[in-house]
Structure formats: structure tokens, C-alpha cells
Design an enzyme around this catalytic site. Structure first.
Site, PDB file in Angstrom:
ATOM      1  N   SER A 191       0.713  -1.068  -0.149  1.00 37.80           N
ATOM      2  CA  SER A 191       0.023  -0.025  -0.019  1.00 37.80           C
ATOM      3  C   SER A 191       0.827   1.204   0.071  1.00 37.80           C
ATOM      4  CB  SER A 191      -0.870   0.028   1.335  1.00 37.80           C
ATOM      5  OG  SER A 191      -1.823  -1.039   1.236  1.00 37.80           O
ATOM      6  N   GLU A 231       8.312  -5.605  -7.021  1.00 33.56           N
ATOM      7  CA  GLU A 231       7.684  -6.398  -6.177  1.00 33.56           C
ATOM      8  C   GLU A 231       7.759  -7.668  -6.820  1.00 33.56           C
ATOM      9  OE1 GLU A 231       6.190  -8.020  -3.442  1.00 33.56           O
ATOM     10  OE2 GLU A 231       5.832  -5.892  -3.019  1.00 33.56           O
ATOM     11  N   THR A 252       0.866  -7.027   2.110  1.00 37.48           N
ATOM     12  CA  THR A 252       0.303  -7.849   2.986  1.00 37.48           C
ATOM     13  C   THR A 252      -1.257  -7.633   3.196  1.00 37.48           C
ATOM     14  OG1 THR A 252       2.656  -8.166   4.141  1.00 37.48           O
ATOM     15  CG2 THR A 252       0.570  -8.443   5.554  1.00 37.48           C
ATOM     16  N   CYS A 253      -1.400  -6.444   3.392  1.00 41.37           N
ATOM     17  CA  CYS A 253      -2.982  -5.956   3.446  1.00 41.37           C
ATOM     18  C   CYS A 253      -3.755  -6.427   2.672  1.00 41.37           C
ATOM     19  CB  CYS A 253      -3.040  -4.496   3.663  1.00 41.37           C
ATOM     20  SG  CYS A 253      -4.627  -3.776   3.872  1.00 41.37           S
ATOM     21  N   CYS A 256      -5.278  -7.295   5.833  1.00 38.42           N
ATOM     22  CA  CYS A 256      -6.474  -6.815   6.240  1.00 38.42           C
ATOM     23  C   CYS A 256      -7.676  -7.141   5.470  1.00 38.42           C
ATOM     24  CB  CYS A 256      -6.312  -5.138   6.072  1.00 38.42           C
ATOM     25  SG  CYS A 256      -4.683  -4.564   6.521  1.00 38.42           S
ATOM     26  N   LYS A 313      -8.683 -11.085   5.872  1.00 40.43           N
ATOM     27  CA  LYS A 313      -9.079 -11.354   7.159  1.00 40.43           C
ATOM     28  C   LYS A 313     -10.418 -10.771   7.405  1.00 40.43           C
ATOM     29  CE  LYS A 313      -8.144  -8.047   9.794  1.00 40.43           C
ATOM     30  NZ  LYS A 313      -7.239  -6.940  10.339  1.00 40.43           N
ATOM     31  N   TYR A 320      -4.199  -3.291  -8.248  1.00 35.58           N
ATOM     32  CA  TYR A 320      -2.996  -2.513  -8.235  1.00 35.58           C
ATOM     33  C   TYR A 320      -1.957  -2.431  -9.204  1.00 35.58           C
ATOM     34  CZ  TYR A 320      -3.295  -1.664  -3.083  1.00 35.58           C
ATOM     35  OH  TYR A 320      -3.606  -1.058  -1.978  1.00 35.58           O
ATOM     36  N   GLY A 354      -1.052 -12.381  22.010  1.00 30.25           N
ATOM     37  CA  GLY A 354      -2.152 -11.823  22.467  1.00 30.25           C
ATOM     38  C   GLY A 354      -2.457 -10.608  21.824  1.00 30.25           C
ATOM     39  N   TYR A 366      -3.513  -7.881  18.387  1.00 34.46           N
ATOM     40  CA  TYR A 366      -4.750  -7.895  17.578  1.00 34.46           C
ATOM     41  C   TYR A 366      -4.959  -8.961  16.527  1.00 34.46           C
ATOM     42  CZ  TYR A 366      -2.331  -5.609  13.521  1.00 34.46           C
ATOM     43  OH  TYR A 366      -1.493  -5.135  12.583  1.00 34.46           O
ATOM     44  N   GLU A 418      -8.095 -11.333  16.476  1.00 35.35           N
ATOM     45  CA  GLU A 418      -9.040 -11.366  15.420  1.00 35.35           C
ATOM     46  C   GLU A 418      -9.158 -12.777  14.821  1.00 35.35           C
ATOM     47  OE1 GLU A 418      -8.457  -6.946  13.634  1.00 35.35           O
ATOM     48  OE2 GLU A 418      -7.057  -8.429  12.674  1.00 35.35           O
ATOM     49  N   ARG A 437       1.014 -14.404  27.294  1.00 38.10           N
ATOM     50  CA  ARG A 437       1.754 -14.342  28.601  1.00 38.10           C
ATOM     51  C   ARG A 437       1.159 -13.293  29.463  1.00 38.10           C
ATOM     52  NH1 ARG A 437       7.797 -13.196  26.388  1.00 38.10           N
ATOM     53  NH2 ARG A 437       6.558 -11.807  25.270  1.00 38.10           N
ATOM     54  N   ARG A 450      -1.941  -6.048  24.672  1.00 35.99           N
ATOM     55  CA  ARG A 450      -0.979  -5.117  25.308  1.00 35.99           C
ATOM     56  C   ARG A 450      -0.727  -3.789  24.501  1.00 35.99           C
ATOM     57  NH1 ARG A 450       4.650  -4.470  24.969  1.00 35.99           N
ATOM     58  NH2 ARG A 450       4.843  -6.214  23.495  1.00 35.99           N
ATOM     59  N   HIS A 477     -31.110   8.809  17.759  1.00 37.28           N
ATOM     60  CA  HIS A 477     -31.966   7.963  18.573  1.00 37.28           C
ATOM     61  C   HIS A 477     -32.797   7.085  17.633  1.00 37.28           C
ATOM     62  CE1 HIS A 477     -33.499   6.240  22.360  1.00 37.28           C
ATOM     63  NE2 HIS A 477     -34.854   6.361  21.544  1.00 37.28           N
ATOM     64  N   GLU A 525     -25.312   7.504  19.909  1.00 36.54           N
ATOM     65  CA  GLU A 525     -25.808   8.554  20.441  1.00 36.54           C
ATOM     66  C   GLU A 525     -25.067   8.822  21.928  1.00 36.54           C
ATOM     67  OE1 GLU A 525     -30.069   8.559  21.916  1.00 36.54           O
ATOM     68  OE2 GLU A 525     -29.978   6.495  21.376  1.00 36.54           O
TER      69      GLU A 525
END
Length: 503
Positions: free
Chosen positions: A32, A53, A71-72, A77, A80, A131, A209, A211, A215, A232, A238, A478, A483
Site C-alpha cells: 500500500s 515487487e 500484506t494488507c 486486512c 481477514k 494494483y 495476545g 490484535y 481477530e 503471557r 498489550r 436515537h 448517541e
């Protein structure tokens, strides 16, 4: 220092670099950030640009397999998120019973895993082609192969030497496994391979642990796998806000994910049934079909000739060291995106790419702005966050007021049976009276349905310097969860820098 620059093509002849190069900009890496920088430089500022590339593949390797989009688009991203969308559907079908729909329990939905993965693969392949078209339409030359830096103005691709006024390293990062015995056994994977599994695992252990671990744990669980998440720390994620960490930890357990906090892996072996056995340092064993490492990523900076030409790398991580304008210690070599390990998000790499293009070819020395960058974790339920955590804000400003709401979302006031799994947490962090910047919202954090969509709008307000009084004076929509951002009137607590230092 770069200071105020004049575009290279407008410089007086005596100031301009009159050396003839093949390109004005050669970018190593077609993810990207690299594509954006090259495309922006060529299309908007008239630079002659090229990108190198590796050939397209669903699973990457250091020197042979990659693909435009990086990768994305290919193994991060986008795929996934597509799989996450599908993993929600069994819950949606189950929720329908709470709304009066007759959904026979004898006819529960089943997943055609091959069909799912094939559809995902076709979409990322299509995006890889998009791309290619973006580069072609901008007049950017695409070299397919592994690129190495030969000198400050020369790269080599497939044995061909190519010169450029500027070189931009945008080679990204790759998933790594921690060095324990058995990490190379069949079906011991990283996120790359986990997105291409030919068969849905009945049982999967995910080590980590962060993201990515969270996910993948949530979406495999959504598709019906038995999921064990091992990390851990006391809580996952974290570096994120503590209230968010604890809240999601609880909700994952209520969903039925087996969360093993405070546990470290020791080794992996294979039993007589060809199942994997993870042994932990506390002496327990977990048998599984697949074991996935989500234990971090390593910048793709080695074996590229960077150190040989004098580019400084971080001794521990290998990240390329750059200044605030993305320039390395070599004047003609720049770097951006994950290989610099600053803020590893696709939209940030895009920002860095545009900033660099402006700096090099527009004459506007432009620093990427990392304040109030929103991000999301597509867990179940998802997390959206922008700005500082409570601890970071208290340390920076001296004292902050904290506003928190927890509630059952309206959808689950009907008898879906899942209200406890979907409980919403929303949190605002505001600079306290008497401090510099008093009243300003410096942190917004949410765990709950649609949090990522909401957070994009919240980020715009925070970028504009929104005060808590602006939130309070805004009329809510609402009935929505959104809200609640406008109705948080009761302060939960005040946290000071001294409080943080005590903890």
C-alpha cells in the site's frame, strides 16, 4: 534538515542534480505505501517512477513470493475482514429466533470451507490486478522480482542494474514464529498460511495476545472451530486501553473461546494420531489440529544490501531508521511503512507515501502526522480506538477525567440469548480543568458492534480539536449506540500522572 524545498524540476540548473538516472524514484515494495508513493509522485508531480515487487502468491516468502497490494491486500486486512464477515452469520441466524423467525434447530447452517476460501482467493487475486492497473494508469514501471540496493542510487532486480535519484524502501514485514522446538512441524502456521487452510480446523491453538491473534481467534470460533488463545500477559492487546483489554477478555470467554492468560509455550510435538501437541511452561498440554503463531512481525530489511551501503538499521528489530521525513542516514534513500516499524497500519503507510512524494517532488517538506490516528480490531465484538489510553493521557497532560458507559445494545434486549456476549463499552478521556488543553477529548475507545465505523467519525472530531463540551452539545441519533458519545455526563474518575506512576 530538509526545510523548505523547491521541486527538483524547478531548481535552477546550477542547483539541480544534473546526473542522468533511469528514474527519479525507485520504490522497493509494491504494498500500500510503496504503490501510493510511486503513483502519487508520477501522476501528481511528474516524476518518472518504478516499483519492484515479487511475483504474486497467497503465501509470501522473503525473496520469491509476494505480489502487488502487499500484506494488507493479499494476506492481511482485506482477506481477514472478508472471513470475519462470514464468521458472524451463524450468530445472525441464531439471533433471528429471538425476533420470531422459525429457524429449525435440526437444520443448523454448515460451512463449505473450500467454497469460502476459493471466493476469498479470487477477490484478493482481483485486487492484485487492480494494483497493477493503478501503477500502469499512473505511468509507473513495474519490475517483478527481488530488488537489492547496490549503492545509494542503484538497485538490482533479476540481475538488471537500475539507477534512481531517490530510492524508497517499502518492503514491509513478515510474520515470525518464536523459536521453540516443533515450530516447523506441518500445520504449525502463521497468519499467512492460516488464511489459506484447505480444511477448517476442528481445533486450533493461537499463540499470541495482539490484535492479529484476537481477530483470528474470533473468526475461527465463528466458523465453529474450538479455539484456544494463549498469551503471557494477564489480558490480551498489550498497549491498548486497559478497560478495553479487560472488557474484550471477558466477552471472548463468554463467547466460548478458551482463553489461557499468563501462559507461555514451551514446545510443539506430534502424537501418534498426527495431531499437534503444545506443551506450555506451566506443564499443561493442548492437542490441536493447527497451531498458529501470532507472535509479531519482522521488518523485511535483511538481505537487501541496505547495511552494505551504510543504511542504519535498528540492531534489535532490524527496522530501517528514518527521520521525521522518512529519510534514512543516506540522503538519497528513504523508507516508509512497516519496514520502519513506526505505526504499522495500512492507512498510515498511505499517509507516509503521500508525505514523501510531496517532500521529494512538490517541494513541500511534509512530516507524517501520527496524532489521533484511529484504528480498529475486528474481534467479536469489534474495537475502535483513537488517541491516547488513559495512562498515556494522564502522563502527558498531568490529569484527565474519564467517562465510561457500559450497556446492553438495543438489538439484544430482545431474547437472542447473547446479550452478555455483546455488551458495549464506550470511554472518553478528557483533559482535566486547570491543565493545558483543558476540556479537550484526547482518547476515545469502544468495544461493541459498529465501533470501527463510529470511530472514523470520532477521529475527525478529535483531529479538529473537539472539546467534551462539543460532544455534550451535539444532538444524538436515537435509537443508536452512537448517541451515547453525546450523553456521557457523569465522570467515572480522575486519573493523574501520579496515579499512573504508583501503578
Amino acid at each position: 534538515e530538509i526545510g523548505n524545498l523547491t521541486p527538483w524540476f524547478l531548481l535552477p540548473q546550477e542547483q539541480a542534480d544534473v546526473t542522468t538516472y533511469d528514474y527519479d524514484l525507485f520504490t522497493i515494495g509494491g504494498g500500500s505505501g510503496g504503490v501510493r508513493c510511486a503513483r502519487w509522485s508520477a501522476k501528481n508531480y511528474g516524476a518518472k517512477a518504478a516499483v519492484a515487487e515479487l511475483p504474486f502468491a497467497l503465501v509470501s516468502s522473503k525473496e520469491e513470493a509476494g505480489g502487488l497490494g502487499g500484506t494488507c491486500v493479499i494476506r492481511g486486512c482485506v482477506p481477514k475482514k472478508l472471513l470475519i464477515y462470514g464468521s458472524h452469520l451463524p450468530e445472525d441466524i441464531a439471533d433471528a429466533r429471538g425476533y420470531g423467525w422459525n429457524v429449525p434447530t435440526s437444520d443448523e447452517p454448515s460451512i463449505d470451507w473450500t467454497k469460502l476460501i476459493d471466493a476469498k482467493n479470487k477477490e484478493v487475486t482481483r485486487l492484485n490486478g487492480v494494483y497493477k492497473k493503478l501503477l500502469n494508469d499512473a505511468g509507473v514501471t513495474h519490475y517483478e522480482g527481488y530488488a537489492k540496493v547496490i549503492d545509494p542510487h542503484t538497485v538490482e532486480v533479476n540481475g538488471q542494474k537500475i539507477t534512481a535519484k531517490y530510492i524508497c524502501v517499502a518492503s514491509g514485514s513478515r510474520a515470525v514464529k518464536i523459536p521453540i522446538p516443533g515450530n516447523d512441524l506441518p500445520n504449525v502456521v502463521t497468519s499467512d498460511e492460516a488464511l489459506t487452510l484447505e480444511k477448517r480446523p476442528e481445533k486450533i491453538v493461537i499463540i499470541g495476545g495482539g490484535y492479529i491473534a484476537v481477530e483470528f481467534a474470533c473468526y475461527f470460533h465463528g466458523y465453529g472451530s474450538e479455539v484456544h488463545l494463549i498469551f503471557r500477559a494477564p489480558d490480551p492487546l498489550r498497549g491498548f486501553d486497559e478497560d478495553l483489554r479487560k472488557h474484550l477478555h471477558t466477552l471472548m470467554q463468554k463467547r466460548g473461546i478458551h482463553v489461557h492468560a499468563g501462559v507461555s509455550p514451551e514446545s510443539i510435538s506430534e502424537n501418534a494420531d498426527k495431531k499437534l501437541v503444545l506443551k506450555t511452561k506451566d506443564g499443561n498440554e493442548i492437542t490441536s489440529d493447527v497451531i498458529m503463531f501470532a507472535t509479531g512481525r519482522k521488518p523485511n530489511s535483511d538481505k537487501m544490501g541496505l547495511e552494505e551501503v551504510g543504511v542504519k538499521l535498528d540492531e534489535k528489530s532490524g527496522k530501517v531508521l528514518v527521520d521525521e521525513y522518512s529519510k534514512t542516514n543516506i540522503d538519497s534513500i528513504y523508507a516508509l511503512g512497516d519496514v520502519t516499524d513506526r505505526m504499522n497500519l495500512t492507512p498510515v503507510a498511505l499517509m507516509e507515501g503521500v508525505s514523501l512524494a510531496k517532500t521529494l517532488f512538490l517541494g513541500e517538506a511534509t512530516k507524517p502526522d501520527y496524532d489521533n490516528v484511529p484504528s480498529a480490531i475486528f474481534s467479536q465484538p469489534p474495537i475502535g480506538t483513537c488517541g491516547l489510553t488513559e495512562e498515556q493521557a494522564a502522563t502527558k497532560y498531568g490529569s484527565v477525567d474519564v467517562y465510561i458507559e457500559k450497556f446492553k445494545p438495543l438489538k439484544h434486549t430482545m431474547p437472542t440469548g447473547r446479550a452478555e456476549q455483546e455488551q458495549v463499552l464506550m470511554k472518553l478521556i478528557v483533559v482535566s480543568d486547570g491543565q493545558t488543553g483543558a476540556g479537550r477529548v484526547v482518547g476515545a475507545h469502544m468495544c461493541g458492534a459498529d465501533s470501527a465505523e463510529m470511530m472514523q467519525g470520532i477521529a475527525i472530531a478529535m483531529k479538529a480539536g473537539a472539546l467534551k463540551s462539543h460532544f455534550d452539545s451535539t444532538v444524538g441519533i436515537h435509537p443508536t449506540s452512537a448517541e451515547e458519545w453525546c450523553t456521557m455526563r457523569t465522570k467515572a474518575r480522575t486519573t493523574t500522572a501520579a496515579d499512573v506512576n504508583k501503578s
